[in-house]
Design a protein around this motif. Structure first.
Motif, PDB file in Angstrom:
ATOM      1  N   ASN A 113       0.857  -1.181   0.000  1.00  0.00           N
ATOM      2  CA  ASN A 113       0.000   0.000   0.000  1.00  0.00           C
ATOM      3  C   ASN A 113       0.894   1.233   0.000  1.00  0.00           C
ATOM      4  OD1 ASN A 113      -1.520   2.293   1.098  1.00  0.00           O
ATOM      5  ND2 ASN A 113      -3.145   0.835   1.603  1.00  0.00           N
ATOM      6  N   HIS A 114       0.726   2.071  -1.004  1.00  0.00           N
ATOM      7  CA  HIS A 114       1.568   3.258  -1.189  1.00  0.00           C
ATOM      8  C   HIS A 114       1.571   4.165   0.042  1.00  0.00           C
ATOM      9  CE1 HIS A 114       3.357   6.495  -3.694  1.00  0.00           C
ATOM     10  NE2 HIS A 114       2.588   7.306  -3.004  1.00  0.00           N
ATOM     11  N   MET A 115       0.407   4.329   0.692  1.00  0.00           N
ATOM     12  CA  MET A 115       0.329   5.218   1.849  1.00  0.00           C
ATOM     13  C   MET A 115       1.008   4.615   3.077  1.00  0.00           C
ATOM     14  SD  MET A 115      -0.834   7.748   0.386  1.00  0.00           S
ATOM     15  CE  MET A 115      -0.777   8.816   1.826  1.00  0.00           C
ATOM     16  N   HIS A 116       0.933   3.283   3.224  1.00  0.00           N
ATOM     17  CA  HIS A 116       1.703   2.629   4.294  1.00  0.00           C
ATOM     18  C   HIS A 116       3.197   2.902   4.092  1.00  0.00           C
ATOM     19  CE1 HIS A 116      -1.563  -0.664   5.195  1.00  0.00           C
ATOM     20  NE2 HIS A 116      -1.991   0.568   5.424  1.00  0.00           N
ATOM     21  N   ALA A 117       3.614   2.880   2.842  1.00  0.00           N
ATOM     22  CA  ALA A 117       5.034   3.056   2.534  1.00  0.00           C
ATOM     23  C   ALA A 117       5.528   4.448   2.919  1.00  0.00           C
ATOM     24  CB  ALA A 117       5.282   2.781   1.052  1.00  0.00           C
ATOM     25  N   ALA A 121       8.557   4.545   5.644  1.00  0.00           N
ATOM     26  CA  ALA A 121       9.863   4.983   5.127  1.00  0.00           C
ATOM     27  C   ALA A 121      10.800   5.379   6.262  1.00  0.00           C
ATOM     28  CB  ALA A 121       9.683   6.163   4.168  1.00  0.00           C
ATOM     29  N   HIS A 122      10.225   5.727   7.405  1.00  0.00           N
ATOM     30  CA  HIS A 122      11.040   6.105   8.568  1.00  0.00           C
ATOM     31  C   HIS A 122      11.863   4.929   9.112  1.00  0.00           C
ATOM     32  CE1 HIS A 122       9.493  10.189   9.242  1.00  0.00           C
ATOM     33  NE2 HIS A 122       8.354   9.721   8.762  1.00  0.00           N
ATOM     34  N   PHE A 123      11.531   3.704   8.680  1.00  0.00           N
ATOM     35  CA  PHE A 123      12.242   2.529   9.202  1.00  0.00           C
ATOM     36  C   PHE A 123      13.377   2.076   8.281  1.00  0.00           C
ATOM     37  CE2 PHE A 123       8.294   2.665  11.482  1.00  0.00           C
ATOM     38  CZ  PHE A 123       8.679   2.350  12.770  1.00  0.00           C
ATOM     39  N   GLN A 147      -3.780  12.888   5.890  1.00  0.00           N
ATOM     40  CA  GLN A 147      -4.279  11.964   6.905  1.00  0.00           C
ATOM     41  C   GLN A 147      -3.458  12.088   8.187  1.00  0.00           C
ATOM     42  OE1 GLN A 147      -3.419   8.310   4.818  1.00  0.00           O
ATOM     43  NE2 GLN A 147      -5.462   8.155   3.943  1.00  0.00           N
ATOM     44  N   ILE A 148      -4.129  11.873   9.313  1.00  0.00           N
ATOM     45  CA  ILE A 148      -3.424  11.617  10.571  1.00  0.00           C
ATOM     46  C   ILE A 148      -3.680  10.153  10.896  1.00  0.00           C
ATOM     47  CG2 ILE A 148      -3.189  12.157  13.018  1.00  0.00           C
ATOM     48  CD1 ILE A 148      -4.196  14.958  12.419  1.00  0.00           C
ATOM     49  N   VAL A 149      -2.610   9.405  11.049  1.00  0.00           N
ATOM     50  CA  VAL A 149      -2.709   7.956  11.238  1.00  0.00           C
ATOM     51  C   VAL A 149      -2.085   7.570  12.568  1.00  0.00           C
ATOM     52  CG1 VAL A 149      -2.124   5.689  10.269  1.00  0.00           C
ATOM     53  CG2 VAL A 149      -2.558   7.635   8.732  1.00  0.00           C
ATOM     54  N   LYS A 150      -2.801   6.768  13.330  1.00  0.00           N
ATOM     55  CA  LYS A 150      -2.244   6.185  14.553  1.00  0.00           C
ATOM     56  C   LYS A 150      -1.601   4.869  14.158  1.00  0.00           C
ATOM     57  CE  LYS A 150      -3.415   4.589  19.198  1.00  0.00           C
ATOM     58  NZ  LYS A 150      -4.382   3.703  19.834  1.00  0.00           N
ATOM     59  N   VAL A 151      -0.287   4.774  14.354  1.00  0.00           N
ATOM     60  CA  VAL A 151       0.482   3.604  13.914  1.00  0.00           C
ATOM     61  C   VAL A 151       0.848   2.772  15.144  1.00  0.00           C
ATOM     62  CG1 VAL A 151       2.453   2.820  12.563  1.00  0.00           C
ATOM     63  CG2 VAL A 151       1.413   5.044  12.055  1.00  0.00           C
ATOM     64  N   ASN A 152       0.197   1.615  15.264  1.00  0.00           N
ATOM     65  CA  ASN A 152       0.424   0.740  16.425  1.00  0.00           C
ATOM     66  C   ASN A 152       1.545  -0.272  16.197  1.00  0.00           C
ATOM     67  OD1 ASN A 152      -1.826   1.828  17.955  1.00  0.00           O
ATOM     68  ND2 ASN A 152      -3.146   0.792  16.488  1.00  0.00           N
ATOM     69  N   SER A 153       1.703  -0.680  14.936  1.00  0.00           N
ATOM     70  CA  SER A 153       2.776  -1.606  14.556  1.00  0.00           C
ATOM     71  C   SER A 153       2.947  -1.486  13.051  1.00  0.00           C
ATOM     72  CB  SER A 153       2.423  -3.045  14.956  1.00  0.00           C
ATOM     73  OG  SER A 153       1.358  -3.533  14.162  1.00  0.00           O
ATOM     74  N   PHE A 154       3.834  -2.283  12.485  1.00  0.00           N
ATOM     75  CA  PHE A 154       4.086  -2.180  11.044  1.00  0.00           C
ATOM     76  C   PHE A 154       2.817  -2.337  10.220  1.00  0.00           C
ATOM     77  CE2 PHE A 154       8.482  -3.404  12.344  1.00  0.00           C
ATOM     78  CZ  PHE A 154       9.129  -2.289  11.812  1.00  0.00           C
ATOM     79  N   ASN A 308       8.842   7.305  -4.296  1.00  0.00           N
ATOM     80  CA  ASN A 308      10.115   6.609  -4.531  1.00  0.00           C
ATOM     81  C   ASN A 308       9.912   5.131  -4.237  1.00  0.00           C
ATOM     82  OD1 ASN A 308      11.437   5.933  -1.628  1.00  0.00           O
ATOM     83  ND2 ASN A 308      10.231   7.824  -1.490  1.00  0.00           N
ATOM     84  N   ALA A 309      10.838   4.305  -4.686  1.00  0.00           N
ATOM     85  CA  ALA A 309      10.693   2.863  -4.492  1.00  0.00           C
ATOM     86  C   ALA A 309      11.354   2.369  -3.213  1.00  0.00           C
ATOM     87  CB  ALA A 309      11.270   2.116  -5.698  1.00  0.00           C
ATOM     88  N   ALA A 310      12.244   3.149  -2.621  1.00  0.00           N
ATOM     89  CA  ALA A 310      12.891   2.718  -1.385  1.00  0.00           C
ATOM     90  C   ALA A 310      11.849   2.486  -0.291  1.00  0.00           C
ATOM     91  CB  ALA A 310      13.918   3.757  -0.937  1.00  0.00           C
ATOM     92  N   MET A 311      10.848   3.374  -0.234  1.00  0.00           N
ATOM     93  CA  MET A 311       9.804   3.216   0.795  1.00  0.00           C
ATOM     94  C   MET A 311       8.952   1.976   0.523  1.00  0.00           C
ATOM     95  SD  MET A 311       7.106   6.255  -0.172  1.00  0.00           S
ATOM     96  CE  MET A 311       5.913   6.047  -1.523  1.00  0.00           C
ATOM     97  N   ILE A 312       8.783   1.627  -0.747  1.00  0.00           N
ATOM     98  CA  ILE A 312       8.070   0.390  -1.100  1.00  0.00           C
ATOM     99  C   ILE A 312       8.908  -0.809  -0.649  1.00  0.00           C
ATOM    100  CG2 ILE A 312       7.054  -0.963  -2.977  1.00  0.00           C
ATOM    101  CD1 ILE A 312       5.694   1.796  -2.449  1.00  0.00           C
ATOM    102  N   GLY A 313      10.212  -0.672  -0.798  1.00  0.00           N
ATOM    103  CA  GLY A 313      11.126  -1.752  -0.436  1.00  0.00           C
ATOM    104  C   GLY A 313      11.159  -2.039   1.051  1.00  0.00           C
ATOM    105  N   ILE A 314      11.071  -1.002   1.897  1.00  0.00           N
ATOM    106  CA  ILE A 314      11.136  -1.246   3.339  1.00  0.00           C
ATOM    107  C   ILE A 314       9.866  -1.965   3.821  1.00  0.00           C
ATOM    108  CG2 ILE A 314      10.211   0.998   4.086  1.00  0.00           C
ATOM    109  CD1 ILE A 314      13.037  -1.038   5.760  1.00  0.00           C
ATOM    110  N   VAL A 315       8.720  -1.642   3.211  1.00  0.00           N
ATOM    111  CA  VAL A 315       7.493  -2.388   3.537  1.00  0.00           C
ATOM    112  C   VAL A 315       7.628  -3.823   3.033  1.00  0.00           C
ATOM    113  CG1 VAL A 315       4.983  -2.497   3.319  1.00  0.00           C
ATOM    114  CG2 VAL A 315       6.131  -0.270   3.384  1.00  0.00           C
ATOM    115  N   GLY A 316       8.200  -3.962   1.834  1.00  0.00           N
ATOM    116  CA  GLY A 316       8.431  -5.295   1.279  1.00  0.00           C
ATOM    117  C   GLY A 316       9.309  -6.137   2.175  1.00  0.00           C
ATOM    118  N   TYR A 317      10.322  -5.520   2.769  1.00  0.00           N
ATOM    119  CA  TYR A 317      11.227  -6.244   3.667  1.00  0.00           C
ATOM    120  C   TYR A 317      10.480  -6.737   4.909  1.00  0.00           C
ATOM    121  CZ  TYR A 317      14.946  -7.013   7.096  1.00  0.00           C
ATOM    122  OH  TYR A 317      15.763  -7.552   8.069  1.00  0.00           O
ATOM    123  N   GLN A 318       9.677  -5.873   5.494  1.00  0.00           N
ATOM    124  CA  GLN A 318       8.913  -6.267   6.681  1.00  0.00           C
ATOM    125  C   GLN A 318       7.902  -7.367   6.355  1.00  0.00           C
ATOM    126  OE1 GLN A 318       9.496  -5.521   9.761  1.00  0.00           O
ATOM    127  NE2 GLN A 318      11.106  -4.036   9.326  1.00  0.00           N
TER     128      GLN A 318
END
Length: 338
Positions: A113-117, A121-123, A147-154, A308-318
């Motif tokens: 999901n692009h918005m999750h990425a 990206a901070h990780f 959006q304001i998002v409450k992030v509880n985990s990945f 960018n694709a780096a942020m897609i990659g960090i979600v992909g890694y998780q």
């Protein structure tokens, strides 16, 4: 799935930038972006032209990312791609290529999901940048989202506030258009704002209940203000451009900060991360860095703010670590459940 040698090829094609990145675990080895300048003459992104440009760019961009990372296709552990949200034609180019490559290499396929990425990206492991601890609040600000998002985990996130009409990026770009500035106008407003007086002209902030935003009323107020002043002085914009831009930017930042303050008050969470293309805005970054409220703020590296694709990659890694894979039946979605 734990593996000390995880190589992710990430592909991003949600709008008008074709991007590819290679990550070794959570570290970026390459991050290549091809911009599409063809849209500038039309004053906005033309979806059909965007998808055609993606078709032209995707192979050279991926090739460049692999070469820069010094990684062979055979070393890749998985392919991560943007499933949505975005322009359907653009998403299909990246999605189809990713499916084909994962089948050809017989490696897992990961939908992101692009918005999750933008949030996660901070990780990315980047020297000089801290990672937020869960839970934290994320302010995602772009041309299509606010959006304001409450992030509880990945993978446990909850939208607690969002725009009811225009996104903040649209507010910047449409204001720039009213001022006669070329597309994309948001960065130009930021540029001229740095030279002006932010309190030269007052614009009313919209009154929206709770943590939601609205920017359409502000855009209309700016339009009427400019029309009125130009009737008195046809050269009003040229003579006051810096002050107008500074006042517009100041008002938008105040709207964002007011809602963030309320979100902190309601949730008790004082870790604030920003993401999305508009988080590249110097005024927003400076305001968060002031840290007047005792918050711990996380501002991404500039290259990870816009698409960018780096942020897609960090979600992909998780997702790789948790065996969260897709089959080739996965479909791209212009609108996707958050």
């Amino acid at each position: 799935m734990q593996n000390s040698e995880v190589f992710i090829l990430a592909i991003e094609s949600s709008c008008d930038d074709t991007a590819a990145a290679v990550l070794h675990n959570d570290k970026v080895l390459s991050n290549v972006v091809a911009n599409q300048l063809i849209h500038n003459q039309y004053g906005g992104v033309v979806p059909e032209l965007a998808s055609r440009a993606h078709q032209q760019n995707i192979v050279p961009v991926i090739d460049a990312a692999l070469r820069k990372a010094n990684v062979q296709k055979e070393q890749l552990s998985a392919i991560a791609f943007t499933q949505g949200p975005g322009l359907m034609g653009s998403l299909l180019v990246g999605g189809s290529f990713s499916k084909s490559l994962s089948l050809a290499l017989d490696i897992p396929l990961i939908a992101v999901n692009h918005m999750h990425a933008h949030i996660l990206a901070h990780f990315i492991d980047e020297e000089g940048y801290d990672k937020p601890e869960f839970p934290f609040l994320a302010l995602t600000i772009s041309g299509g989202h606010t959006q304001i998002v409450k992030v509880n985990s990945f993978f446990d996130m909850e939208i607690i506030g969002e725009t009811t009409d225009d996104a903040v990026g649209e507010a910047f770009d449409k204001s720039a258009k009213i001022l006669g500035l070329p597309y994309p106008g948001g960065p130009l407003i930021d540029k001229y704002a740095q030279l002006g007086n932010p309190k030269a002209f007052a614009f009313t902030k919209p009154k929206v209940p709770g943590l939601d935003f609205s920017f359409s009323g502000l855009k209309t107020a700016i339009l009427y203000f400019i029309q009125k002043e130009k009737q008195k002085n046809p050269n009003f914009i040229e003579e006051n451009l810096n002050d107008i831009c500074a006042s517009i930017q100041y008002t938008i930042i105040e709207i964002l900060m007011d809602k963030l303050k309320l979100a902190v008050k309601e949730t008790g969470i004082t870790q604030i991360a920003i993401g999305g293309g508009v988080s590249a805005n110097s005024g927003i970054r400076a305001r968060l860095k002031e840290n007047k409220h005792g918050w711990k703020t996380f501002i991404p590296k500039f290259e990870y703010t816009t698409d960018n694709a780096a942020m897609i990659g960090i979600v992909g890694y998780q997702k790789y670590l948790s065996n969260h894979f897709e089959t080739s039946a996965v479909v791209s979605k212009a609108r996707i459940q958050f």
